[in-house]
Design a protein around this motif. Structure first.
Motif, PDB file in Angstrom:
ATOM      1  N   VAL A   1     -27.086 -12.370  27.661  1.00  0.00           N
ATOM      2  CA  VAL A   1     -25.746 -12.646  27.139  1.00  0.00           C
ATOM      3  C   VAL A   1     -25.635 -12.214  25.674  1.00  0.00           C
ATOM      4  N   ASP A   2     -26.728 -12.247  24.929  1.00  0.00           N
ATOM      5  CA  ASP A   2     -26.691 -11.847  23.513  1.00  0.00           C
ATOM      6  C   ASP A   2     -26.539 -10.339  23.330  1.00  0.00           C
TER       7      ASP A   2
ATOM      8  N   VAL B   1     -31.316 -14.538  31.996  1.00  0.00           N
ATOM      9  CA  VAL B   1     -29.854 -14.402  31.999  1.00  0.00           C
ATOM     10  C   VAL B   1     -29.274 -14.812  30.651  1.00  0.00           C
ATOM     11  N   ASN B   2     -29.756 -15.898  30.081  1.00  0.00           N
ATOM     12  CA  ASN B   2     -29.267 -16.346  28.772  1.00  0.00           C
ATOM     13  C   ASN B   2     -29.573 -15.325  27.684  1.00  0.00           C
TER      14      ASN B   2
ATOM     15  N   TRP C   1     -24.517 -15.928  17.274  1.00  0.00           N
ATOM     16  CA  TRP C   1     -23.383 -16.792  17.588  1.00  0.00           C
ATOM     17  C   TRP C   1     -23.035 -17.683  16.397  1.00  0.00           C
TER      18      TRP C   1
ATOM     19  N   ALA D   1     -17.193 -11.801  24.337  1.00  0.00           N
ATOM     20  CA  ALA D   1     -18.327 -12.671  24.038  1.00  0.00           C
ATOM     21  C   ALA D   1     -17.974 -14.131  24.282  1.00  0.00           C
TER      22      ALA D   1
ATOM     23  N   THR E   1     -18.919 -20.702  19.590  1.00  0.00           N
ATOM     24  CA  THR E   1     -18.678 -19.916  20.800  1.00  0.00           C
ATOM     25  C   THR E   1     -18.140 -18.521  20.485  1.00  0.00           C
TER      26      THR E   1
ATOM     27  N   LEU F   1     -18.029 -14.722  27.943  1.00  0.00           N
ATOM     28  CA  LEU F   1     -19.405 -14.815  28.445  1.00  0.00           C
ATOM     29  C   LEU F   1     -20.009 -16.178  28.142  1.00  0.00           C
ATOM     30  N   ASP F   2     -19.730 -16.707  26.972  1.00  0.00           N
ATOM     31  CA  ASP F   2     -20.326 -17.982  26.575  1.00  0.00           C
ATOM     32  C   ASP F   2     -19.741 -19.151  27.361  1.00  0.00           C
TER      33      ASP F   2
ATOM     34  N   SER G   1     -27.902 -19.734  34.889  1.00  0.00           N
ATOM     35  CA  SER G   1     -28.310 -19.788  33.486  1.00  0.00           C
ATOM     36  C   SER G   1     -28.582 -21.218  33.014  1.00  0.00           C
TER      37      SER G   1
ATOM     38  N   ARG H   1     -18.256 -18.862  30.459  1.00  0.00           N
ATOM     39  CA  ARG H   1     -18.263 -18.630  31.905  1.00  0.00           C
ATOM     40  C   ARG H   1     -19.634 -18.122  32.343  1.00  0.00           C
ATOM     41  N   LEU H   2     -20.655 -18.779  31.878  1.00  0.00           N
ATOM     42  CA  LEU H   2     -22.010 -18.367  32.220  1.00  0.00           C
ATOM     43  C   LEU H   2     -22.288 -18.596  33.707  1.00  0.00           C
TER      44      LEU H   2
END
Length: 267
Positions: free
Chosen positions: A162-163, A158-159, A93, A182, A96, A185-186, A193, A188-189
């Motif tokens: 996301v990667d 979960v975190n 990242w 991406a 964001t 996702l960052d 999480s 709207r986690l």
């Protein structure tokens, strides 16, 4: 009546009262004689017979031994794998948005770090269960620590997932759509999480349960409490600190592992 006639009358009554017995016309058709088993056969049958109670006890001992080995494996493998995964972690990242240059340059390392971290979670789940069972003499602290630890670990998992879409962007020419995904996702986690701090709280509660239950030395409980700092290493991006945390957590788990592997079968 003469004496001879009385004798004949008595004999006649006896013949009427006694049941008639038919003789076997063929003695060879009768039931075969019973054979007495050889003494050696009786001894062999007694020696090979195992009572049902002994079989049940053996099954319970086998399950207990298997559970002890599995719990010991989780206590050692979980911290070791997550420590290695976080030590190799390089963030994909840039704020964001995806860091495309870092993704292309460190794709292999990012993929290895993610695989090690994901592989660690089943063992981490098992490790907190093993610690809670070891501290069961303090039920409220142990159960509360177990619940918080499980929720915190789920949030960490979960975190980490996301990667995955960002890491898979390496080598793709058209990445504008992936970059938008991406960012979504960052921002709207899932709510779960954000529960990762519960892992630290749960680990501290489990350490307190071990301390209060007097399971093992006090330094063991302190070392296990330090093991709750894994999320801090991930947030700060200082990966090598995860190896130190993992080493302390493993050291604290050794007395529990020893107790699991050396306890009597009936304990």
């Amino acid at each position: 009546m003469t004496e001879s006639s009385r004798v004949r009358a008595v004999q006649g009554n006896r013949l009427i009262q006694e049941p008639t017995v038919r003789e076997n016309p063929d003695p060879g058709m009768g039931p075969p004689p019973m054979k007495t088993p050889h003494p050696k056969a009786i001894v062999m049958a007694m020696s090979t017979h195992q009572p049902p109670a002994a079989t049940a006890d053996a099954d319970r001992s086998g399950r207990r031994a298997m559970g002890s080995v599995l719990a010991a494996t989780c206590l050692l493998a979980g911290p070791a794998l997550i420590g290695l995964g976080l030590a190799l972690y390089t963030s994909p990242w840039s704020g964001t948005v995806p860091d495309l240059a870092a993704i292309d340059a460190h794709h292999g390392q990012m993929l290895l770090s993610l695989n090690l971290s994901l592989l660690a979670f089943p063992f981490l789940y098992g490790s907190v269960v093993a610690i809670a069972v070891a501290a069961r003499r303090s039920p409220w602290l142990a159960s509360s620590g177990l619940a918080c630890s499980l929720l915190g670990l789920t949030a960490m998992l979960v975190n980490g997932l996301v990667d995955l879409p960002l890491i898979m962007m390496a080598g793709i020419d058209e990445r504008a759509g992936f970059a938008e995904l991406a960012t979504a996702l960052d921002t709207r986690l899932p709510i779960v999480s954000y529960l990762f701090p519960l892992y630290l709280i749960g680990t501290v509660l489990l350490a307190g349960a071990l301390w209060r239950a007097k399971e093992g030395p006090r330094w063991s409980a302190l070392c296990i409490g330090v093991g709750g700092l894994f999320p801090l290493a991930a947030i700060t991006g200082i990966g090598p600190t995860a190896l130190i945390i993992a080493s302390i957590r493993i050291a604290g788990s050794i007395p529990i592992v020893k107790a699991l592997l050396t306890r009597p079968a009936g304990a």
